[in-house]
Structures are given as C-alpha cells and as structure tokens.
Scaffold this motif. Structure first.
Motif, PDB file in Angstrom:
ATOM      1  N   UNK A 186      -2.431  -4.706  -9.134  1.00 23.02           N
ATOM      2  CA  UNK A 186      -1.269  -5.274  -8.442  1.00 23.02           C
ATOM      3  C   UNK A 186      -0.033  -5.198  -9.328  1.00 23.02           C
ATOM      4  N   UNK A 187      -0.229  -5.527 -10.600  1.00 21.58           N
ATOM      5  CA  UNK A 187       0.884  -5.505 -11.552  1.00 21.58           C
ATOM      6  C   UNK A 187       1.449  -4.090 -11.658  1.00 21.58           C
ATOM      7  N   UNK A 188       0.550  -3.123 -11.788  1.00 25.15           N
ATOM      8  CA  UNK A 188       0.980  -1.737 -11.972  1.00 25.15           C
ATOM      9  C   UNK A 188       1.790  -1.213 -10.777  1.00 25.15           C
ATOM     10  N   UNK A 189       1.407  -1.629  -9.568  1.00 25.60           N
ATOM     11  CA  UNK A 189       2.120  -1.150  -8.379  1.00 25.60           C
ATOM     12  C   UNK A 189       3.316  -2.049  -8.016  1.00 25.60           C
ATOM     13  N   UNK A 190       3.484  -3.146  -8.728  1.00 28.65           N
ATOM     14  CA  UNK A 190       4.569  -4.069  -8.394  1.00 28.65           C
ATOM     15  C   UNK A 190       4.275  -4.856  -7.120  1.00 28.65           C
ATOM     16  N   UNK A 191       3.002  -5.180  -6.891  1.00 31.98           N
ATOM     17  CA  UNK A 191       2.617  -5.934  -5.690  1.00 31.98           C
ATOM     18  C   UNK A 191       2.382  -7.397  -6.047  1.00 31.98           C
ATOM     19  N   UNK A 192       2.534  -8.271  -5.067  1.00 33.01           N
ATOM     20  CA  UNK A 192       2.365  -9.718  -5.305  1.00 33.01           C
ATOM     21  C   UNK A 192       0.906 -10.131  -5.133  1.00 33.01           C
ATOM     22  N   UNK A 250       5.142  -0.004  -1.193  1.00 33.33           N
ATOM     23  CA  UNK A 250       5.173   0.947  -2.309  1.00 33.33           C
ATOM     24  C   UNK A 250       4.674   2.306  -1.839  1.00 33.33           C
ATOM     25  N   UNK A 251       5.488   3.350  -2.039  1.00 32.96           N
ATOM     26  CA  UNK A 251       5.082   4.707  -1.645  1.00 32.96           C
ATOM     27  C   UNK A 251       4.795   5.526  -2.902  1.00 32.96           C
ATOM     28  N   UNK A 252       3.640   6.193  -2.901  1.00 32.62           N
ATOM     29  CA  UNK A 252       3.252   7.011  -4.043  1.00 32.62           C
ATOM     30  C   UNK A 252       2.916   8.410  -3.512  1.00 32.62           C
ATOM     31  N   UNK A 253       3.418   9.478  -4.130  1.00 36.33           N
ATOM     32  CA  UNK A 253       3.118  10.819  -3.603  1.00 36.33           C
ATOM     33  C   UNK A 253       1.614  11.130  -3.634  1.00 36.33           C
ATOM     34  N   UNK A 254       0.971  10.885  -4.758  1.00 35.71           N
ATOM     35  CA  UNK A 254      -0.468  11.163  -4.888  1.00 35.71           C
ATOM     36  C   UNK A 254      -1.003  10.215  -5.949  1.00 35.71           C
ATOM     37  N   UNK A 255      -2.184   9.682  -5.719  1.00 40.46           N
ATOM     38  CA  UNK A 255      -2.728   8.717  -6.669  1.00 40.46           C
ATOM     39  C   UNK A 255      -3.949   9.319  -7.366  1.00 40.46           C
ATOM     40  N   UNK A 256      -3.799   9.658  -8.631  1.00 35.47           N
ATOM     41  CA  UNK A 256      -4.957  10.215  -9.355  1.00 35.47           C
ATOM     42  C   UNK A 256      -5.966   9.120  -9.662  1.00 35.47           C
ATOM     43  N   UNK A 257      -5.457   7.923  -9.949  1.00 31.45           N
ATOM     44  CA  UNK A 257      -6.348   6.806 -10.298  1.00 31.45           C
ATOM     45  C   UNK A 257      -6.666   5.992  -9.049  1.00 31.45           C
ATOM     46  N   UNK A 258      -7.501   6.565  -8.195  1.00 31.91           N
ATOM     47  CA  UNK A 258      -7.791   5.894  -6.923  1.00 31.91           C
ATOM     48  C   UNK A 258      -8.429   4.520  -7.119  1.00 31.91           C
ATOM     49  N   UNK A 259      -9.078   4.305  -8.276  1.00 35.98           N
ATOM     50  CA  UNK A 259      -9.698   2.996  -8.500  1.00 35.98           C
ATOM     51  C   UNK A 259      -8.650   1.878  -8.424  1.00 35.98           C
ATOM     52  N   UNK A 260      -7.413   2.186  -8.826  1.00 36.77           N
ATOM     53  CA  UNK A 260      -6.367   1.162  -8.775  1.00 36.77           C
ATOM     54  C   UNK A 260      -6.012   0.832  -7.324  1.00 36.77           C
ATOM     55  N   UNK A 261      -5.968   1.857  -6.482  1.00 25.80           N
ATOM     56  CA  UNK A 261      -5.682   1.631  -5.067  1.00 25.80           C
ATOM     57  C   UNK A 261      -6.774   0.800  -4.415  1.00 25.80           C
ATOM     58  N   UNK A 262      -8.027   1.186  -4.674  1.00 21.01           N
ATOM     59  CA  UNK A 262      -9.147   0.443  -4.076  1.00 21.01           C
ATOM     60  C   UNK A 262      -9.199  -0.994  -4.612  1.00 21.01           C
ATOM     61  N   UNK A 263      -8.807  -1.183  -5.872  1.00 19.41           N
ATOM     62  CA  UNK A 263      -8.842  -2.537  -6.446  1.00 19.41           C
ATOM     63  C   UNK A 263      -7.751  -3.412  -5.834  1.00 19.41           C
ATOM     64  N   UNK A 264      -6.612  -2.790  -5.518  1.00 16.89           N
ATOM     65  CA  UNK A 264      -5.497  -3.570  -4.955  1.00 16.89           C
ATOM     66  C   UNK A 264      -5.731  -3.890  -3.479  1.00 16.89           C
ATOM     67  N   UNK A 265      -6.559  -3.056  -2.796  1.00 21.09           N
ATOM     68  CA  UNK A 265      -6.655  -3.125  -1.333  1.00 21.09           C
ATOM     69  C   UNK A 265      -7.403  -4.355  -0.816  1.00 21.09           C
TER      70      UNK A 265
END
Ligand SMILES: CC(=O)N[C@H]1[C@@H](OP(=O)(O)OP(=O)(O)OC[C@H]2O[C@@H](n3ccc(=O)[nH]c3=O)[C@H](O)[C@@H]2O)O[C@H](CO)[C@@H](O)[C@@H]1O
Length: 370
Positions: A186-192, A250-265
């Motif tokens: 969350x911190x890395x993507x700037x999410x609350x 937050x818009x990201x063109x491509x996420x190489x570290x998908x684990x961060x996306x899945x962790x935030x979701x």
C-alpha cells in the motif's frame, strides 16, 4: 543429478506462456544448480522483455506463423518451419539437451520437431482448453503431457491422459503472505490502509474493454470510497482518469512485481487467462473475471470452476459497463465478509506447488527414456 545436465525450455508470445516457463526454470535451478538451462523464444514475443532480466539464456529462433488448426503437412514444408526447426536443432545440439519442455506459443513447434528428430524426451505443459495449436502439434510427438487444472483432462479428448501438475508460479507468489506484505504494498503504491482496494489487470497485454470501463467508473468508485490500482498491461493504449478524485486511483503501465498488486488487493477485476486464474486462486484473491470474448470460450472455461466453487464472479465482456461496476463491484468491494468467503473458496481451488510437480513429471519422463 546424473540424469539431467541440460534442459531446453520453449515458449513465448505473451506472459501466459513465459511466466510458467520462468517459474519452472527457477525450480530446476533451485534443485539442480549445475544443470544448464536454455530458453527458446521468438524475435518479437514478450520473452525478449521478460527472460533476459530473469537471468536465463534466451536464444531467439526465426519466427513463422502457425495456422489456426493443427495441420501436420505444415511440418513437412521445407520453408520457414524448416529454418526454425533447423535453428532449434542446432541449439539442442550445442547445449547437448537432455529434454525439451514446451509451454506453448509458436516457438514451441520447431523445438518439439527438432527434439523428436533427435529422439529426445519432450514434455508439454498446457494450461488451456482447447489446448493451443502449438502444443496440439507437439502432442503428435509425445505422450508426456502435463496440465495446469483438474478440469482439463475431462474437458478435452487430447488431454484425457495428461497429468495434472498445476501451474508453475513465480516464487515471489508461491511464498507470498498477502497480509504481511500488504502495508509495504500500500505504501509503495501510495494507497490508504483504511479503504478497500480494487486491483485491475487485463493480463500480460492488458484489456482495452476493462481499462475503459473502469476508468469511466473512476468517479463512482472514488465516491464509494474504493481505491483503484490499475495495471494498464504491456501492449495497451493509455486511458484518461479524472485528476480530482477524493481517493487514490493509481495507474501503472506494467507491474513486474505482481506480488505487490496481489498483496494490496481486496478484490481483483481481471480477464480469465489461465495463469491469472492460477495466481488468484493460489493466493486466495477474490476476483471478478471478464473473459476475453474472442478466444474460443477458453477464458470462460478457466474461470468457471472458480466461480462455481464460490471464489469469484463472472461477467461477459459486453456487460462490463460503468453501471455494472456500480451495481456489482462497488457493493462487493465494500463487503469484507463476502470477500473473505470468496477468497477462502478461491484458495481451496488453487495450488502453489505446480513448479515442483512439473519438475517431478519431467524427471520421470527423462528417466523413462534412459
Ligand atoms: C488474449 C489471450 O489469448 N490470452 C491468453 C494469454 O493470456 P495472458 O498472456 O494475458 O496470460 P495470463 O492471464 O494467463 O497470465 C498473465 C501473466 O502476466 C502477469 N502479469 C500481468 C500483468 C502485469 O502487469 N504484470 C504481470 O506480471 C500475471 O501475473 C500472469 O502471470 O495466455 C493465457 C495462458 O496461455 C491464456 O489462458 C489466455 O487466454
């Protein structure tokens, strides 16, 4: 390991073929650090962006187009197929391959053909129903077929004797503790941390319909207190999101570290690509699947068993509108209890050991031919 000194892994095109190949390569390296690993790719596929940074030797062989149906006459035509399989064969000889493991994509065919000519064991890993054209051709040369999902052998005659091994997933995913990584993600993507996160990804190439529908629903999502983490996808056009939203989008063109996306979701909105489905279920991420409509119902078949077991929802591509998002996704994203139940159901369907199970299958195939 005496049996195995050199493996050649073939697969390319989109992420759906390349990520399992890489995850399998990691398993080989982990168990047999001295085994030589060579990958075969095509000149323009995503393998050129994904394989070299992962630290594996990528050899590119001349491209050719396959017809949409399996046609063995093609293999006899001495033109581009001959050139490609000759190039693949030269590489097999040079690295003294013991086995070829193919994950699909056009580039697999010359690898299968060259391996067959040399009487090398061939192992095919297939995640789709119906199987892709390249792998269907490969099945003419080997009975060593492994599949990603338990419904595949019943769903396709050509896969009826296949071994179900699961899908090799990246170790960053198989070792993921979503709750533990969530604060950092969350911190890395700037999410609350106090508001739900909708994670949007249309697969490795992105999905235009999903991108446009979610962007058009940005205001409604924001006013309902739902944050959006939106991965555009490697080969997709940019889209506009209003600038003055009250919560992060937050818009990201491509996420190489998908684990961060899945962790935030808290909830995912995605296509039904086989590897995506393998990942959401292995990680217990509740998801709304929007199958790609032009792929022979393949993606619907991937997502359906997950949805039937309570791990997600399914919506037709044509029905995914901002209104549908408002009516179905907004209430779901705010319902923590329902999300928890869906996530638990998804993880009962998923598995994390596909890399190990495929390695065991490959070792058996090599042992059998000695
Ligand atoms: C349109 C089409 O024909 N799609 C096919 C393609 O999908 P596609 O190539 O999109 O593959 P999947 O959805 O199966 O997998 C996507 C992979 O890319 C990764 N990823 C995605 C976005 C991102 O920003 N970062 C990232 O790392 C995902 O974590 C996943 O590992 O191959 C799949 C596997 O053969 C098939 O089931 C799909 O039907």
């Amino acid at each position: 390991m005496g049996l195995l000194r050199s493996v050649v892994l073939a697969g390319g095109g989109t992420g759906g073929h390349i990520y399992p190949l890489l995850a399998f390569a990691d398993a080989v390296r982990r168990h047999f650090p001295d085994v030589r690993i060579t990958t075969l790719g095509s000149p323009k596929g995503m393998e050129n962006e994904l394989i070299p940074p992962a630290g594996y030797d990528l050899r590119v062989i001349p491209a050719f187009q396959l017809p949409r149906s399996v046609n063995l006459n093609l293999l006899r035509t001495p033109d581009r197929m001959y050139k490609s399989s000759h190039a693949a064969g030269k590489i097999l000889d040079e690295v003294q391959a013991d086995v070829v493991v193919g994950f699909g994509g056009y580039v697999s065919v010359p690898a299968y053909l060259a391996a067959w000519r040399r009487e090398l064991p061939i192992v095919i890993h297939e995640v789709n129903v119906p199987p892709g054209v390249a792998n269907r051709m490969g099945m003419k040369f080997t009975k060593n077929v492994a599949v990603g999902f338990p419904n595949q052998p019943q769903a396709a005659e050509s896969l009826k004797d296949a071994r179900v091994v699961g899908v090799p997933l990246r170790t960053a995913l198989t070792h993921l503790d979503r709750a533990a990584l969530r604060p950092q993600a969350l911190y890395q993507f700037g999410l609350r941390p106090d508001l739900p996160v909708l994670f949007v990804s249309g697969g490795s190439s992105g999905a235009r319909t999903i991108n446009l529908a979610v962007a058009a629903a940005a205001k409604r999502l924001a006013h309902a207190g739902i944050q959006v983490l939106h991965v555009q996808g490697g080969r997709n056009d940019p889209f506009e999101v209003p600038a003055d939203l009250p919560v992060p989008y937050v818009v990201i063109p491509y996420l190489s570290d998908m684990q961060l996306g899945y962790a935030a979701a808290d909830l995912m909105l995605c296509r039904g690509g086989a590897i995506t489905v393998a990942e959401t279920t292995a990680l217990g991420v509740p998801a709304v699947y929007v199958p790609y409509p032009h792929s022979n119902q393949e993606q619907k078949r991937n997502a359906l068993p997950v949805v039937e077991s309570g791990g997600g929802m399914l919506v037709d591509n044509a029905e995914l509108t901002p209104e549908w998002i408002e009516q179905h996704i907004i209430p779901l994203a705010r319902d923590r209890q329902r999300l928890a139940m869906m996530g638990a159901a998804a993880s009962r369907y998923g598995r994390r050991d596909g890399d190990e199970a495929l390695l065991e299958f490959v070792l058996e195939a090599v042992a059998k031919t000695r």
